[in-house]
Write an enzyme that holds these catalytic residues in place. Structure first.
Site, PDB file in Angstrom:
ATOM      1  N   TRP A 185      -1.273 129.646  -1.330  1.00 49.40           N
ATOM      2  CA  TRP A 185      -0.127 128.830  -1.773  1.00 49.40           C
ATOM      3  C   TRP A 185       1.177 129.291  -1.117  1.00 49.40           C
ATOM      4  O   TRP A 185       2.212 128.639  -1.292  1.00 49.40           O
ATOM      5  CB  TRP A 185       0.000 128.870  -3.302  1.00 49.40           C
ATOM      6  CG  TRP A 185      -1.162 128.242  -4.027  1.00 49.40           C
ATOM      7  CD1 TRP A 185      -2.246 127.611  -3.462  1.00 49.40           C
ATOM      8  CD2 TRP A 185      -1.371 128.178  -5.447  1.00 49.40           C
ATOM      9  NE1 TRP A 185      -3.101 127.178  -4.450  1.00 49.40           N
ATOM     10  CE2 TRP A 185      -2.585 127.504  -5.679  1.00 49.40           C
ATOM     11  CE3 TRP A 185      -0.651 128.635  -6.551  1.00 49.40           C
ATOM     12  CZ2 TRP A 185      -3.097 127.263  -6.951  1.00 49.40           C
ATOM     13  CZ3 TRP A 185      -1.152 128.400  -7.844  1.00 49.40           C
ATOM     14  CH2 TRP A 185      -2.364 127.721  -8.027  1.00 49.40           C
ATOM     15  N   GLU A 224       1.674 134.996   9.385  1.00 46.65           N
ATOM     16  CA  GLU A 224       3.094 134.986   8.997  1.00 46.65           C
ATOM     17  C   GLU A 224       3.586 136.409   8.745  1.00 46.65           C
ATOM     18  O   GLU A 224       4.735 136.739   9.033  1.00 46.65           O
ATOM     19  CB  GLU A 224       3.300 134.066   7.783  1.00 46.65           C
ATOM     20  CG  GLU A 224       3.208 132.609   8.205  1.00 46.65           C
ATOM     21  CD  GLU A 224       2.606 131.671   7.169  1.00 46.65           C
ATOM     22  OE1 GLU A 224       2.563 132.015   5.980  1.00 46.65           O
ATOM     23  OE2 GLU A 224       2.166 130.578   7.581  1.00 46.65           O
ATOM     24  N   GLU A 268      -7.801 132.444  12.139  1.00 50.36           N
ATOM     25  CA  GLU A 268      -6.685 131.514  11.998  1.00 50.36           C
ATOM     26  C   GLU A 268      -5.877 131.491  13.289  1.00 50.36           C
ATOM     27  O   GLU A 268      -4.984 132.346  13.482  1.00 50.36           O
ATOM     28  CB  GLU A 268      -5.776 131.947  10.842  1.00 50.36           C
ATOM     29  CG  GLU A 268      -6.453 131.953   9.501  1.00 50.36           C
ATOM     30  CD  GLU A 268      -5.464 131.646   8.375  1.00 50.36           C
ATOM     31  OE1 GLU A 268      -5.753 130.738   7.589  1.00 50.36           O
ATOM     32  OE2 GLU A 268      -4.400 132.278   8.328  1.00 50.36           O
ATOM     33  N   GLY A 303      -0.098 125.513   9.865  1.00 50.49           N
ATOM     34  CA  GLY A 303       1.062 124.751   9.406  1.00 50.49           C
ATOM     35  C   GLY A 303       1.616 123.787  10.441  1.00 50.49           C
ATOM     36  O   GLY A 303       2.708 123.244  10.280  1.00 50.49           O
ATOM     37  N   GLY A 307      -3.788 126.401   3.693  1.00 53.87           N
ATOM     38  CA  GLY A 307      -2.390 126.537   3.291  1.00 53.87           C
ATOM     39  C   GLY A 307      -1.893 125.254   2.652  1.00 53.87           C
ATOM     40  O   GLY A 307      -2.142 124.965   1.480  1.00 53.87           O
ATOM     41  N   GLY A 308      -1.199 124.441   3.437  1.00 55.70           N
ATOM     42  CA  GLY A 308      -0.540 123.234   2.926  1.00 55.70           C
ATOM     43  C   GLY A 308      -1.437 122.348   2.069  1.00 55.70           C
ATOM     44  O   GLY A 308      -1.012 121.869   1.006  1.00 55.70           O
TER      45      GLY A 308
HETATM   46  C1  PEP Z   1      -2.692 129.533   6.132  1.00 53.74           C
HETATM   47  O1  PEP Z   1      -1.606 129.727   5.626  1.00 53.74           O
HETATM   48  O2  PEP Z   1      -3.512 130.438   6.099  1.00 53.74           O
HETATM   49  C2  PEP Z   1      -2.968 128.221   6.734  1.00 53.74           C
HETATM   50  C3  PEP Z   1      -4.082 128.077   7.372  1.00 53.74           C
HETATM   51  O3  PEP Z   1      -2.010 127.240   6.573  1.00 53.74           O
HETATM   52  P1  PEP Z   1      -2.220 125.664   6.875  1.00 53.74           P
HETATM   53  O4  PEP Z   1      -3.515 125.264   6.246  1.00 53.74           O
HETATM   54  O5  PEP Z   1      -1.028 125.016   6.241  1.00 53.74           O
HETATM   55  O6  PEP Z   1      -2.251 125.504   8.362  1.00 53.74           O
END
Ligand code: PEP
Length: 255
Positions: A10, A97, A167, A173, A234-235
């Site tokens: 989140w 991040e 990732e 994002g 994430g989103g």
């Molecule tokens: C994440 O924060 O681990 C991520 C994959 O974000 P999103 O799904 O928004 O790309």
């Protein structure tokens, strides 16, 4: 057999009421389901409130970070033991991040991984290349370095507690998702790294999630890849319908 793990990160979103409502919606909709394991990782200040909602439900709690010390003069930080005290099972470590905005190194991430394991938390360890690294053909090299350094010194017993999340930084994002083939190639590479450091059985046991703009519309294809064992979302984890559609896209187990 690997059980799929769909985890919602989140990040620094939602307020207390929104966190509780989302957790309630997921807990209710997952009641009685025997598919993928589902975890939510709310902001640390709402862990306690969400823990009360998900207790006794299929939803598992995770944190987004920790500090690698049991206690002491570390203003603003949260210890692994404190997270256990709040009923956390997982903790996300090495998220891009934190690597790129907050300057965390593989060495520091490794200390966090070891501290999490010591406290019986299960780390979700993120690795992933930048766009320029992919374009320079360095993806495999970058992933190998992050794997070796952030997971340095883990025994065979400890590595079994780990989830790896691939990732690609350029996909987080941004709405740009790795193709299932691009993701599968890196996941297979990670499984081979596990096999050469440990053994075949361990490599086949560890779950490797994909993360980076996963949503309901692309989840099925990604999760159908033989070495993709779940998603770190994430989103799309901030809306119950969208997140549940991703959960439902996951097969029950990977053989
Ligand atoms: C994440 O924060 O681990 C991520 C994959 O974000 P999103 O799904 O928004 O790309």
């Amino acid at each position: 057999m690997r059980q799929f793990l769909i985890a919602g990160n989140w990040k620094m979103n939602l307020d207390r009421a929104g966190s509780v409502t989302l957790a309630e919606q997921l807990a209710e909709r997952l009641n009685g389901s025997d598919g993928a394991e589902v975890a939510v990782c709310p902001p640390s200040v709402y862990l306690d409130a969400v823990a009360s909602v998900v207790k006794g439900t299929p939803v598992v709690l995770g944190a987004q970070n920790l500090y690698p010390a049991a206690k002491g003069a570390f203003t603003g930080e949260i210890s692994p033991g404190m997270l256990r005290d709040l009923d956390c099972t997982y903790v996300i470590l090495g998220h891009s991040e934190r690597r790129h905005v907050l300057g965390e190194t593989d060495e520091f991430i490794n200390r966090k991984v070891l501290a999490a394991l010591e406290a019986e938390l299960r780390p979700i360890v993120c690795v992933g290349e930048l766009l320029e690294e992919r374009e320079a053909g360095k993806t495999a090299e970058v992933i190998q370095k992050q794997f070796e350094q952030s997971l340095a010194g883990l025994s065979a017993e400890q590595i079994r507690e780990i989830v790896i999340a691939y990732e690609p930084v350029w996909a987080i994002g941004t709405g740009k998702v790795a193709s299932p083939e691009q993701a599968e190639e890196v996941h297979l590479h990670l499984r081979k790294l596990l096999e050469s450091r440990y053994n075949h059985e361990i490599a086949e046991t560890i779950r490797i999630q994909y993360g980076g703009s996963v949503k309901a519309a692309n989840a099925k294809e990604l999760l159908a890849q033989p070495n993709i064992d779940g998603a770190l979302v994430g989103g799309a984890s901030l809306k119950a319908d969208e997140f549940m559609a991703i959960v439902e896209a996951a097969p029950a187990t990977v053989s």
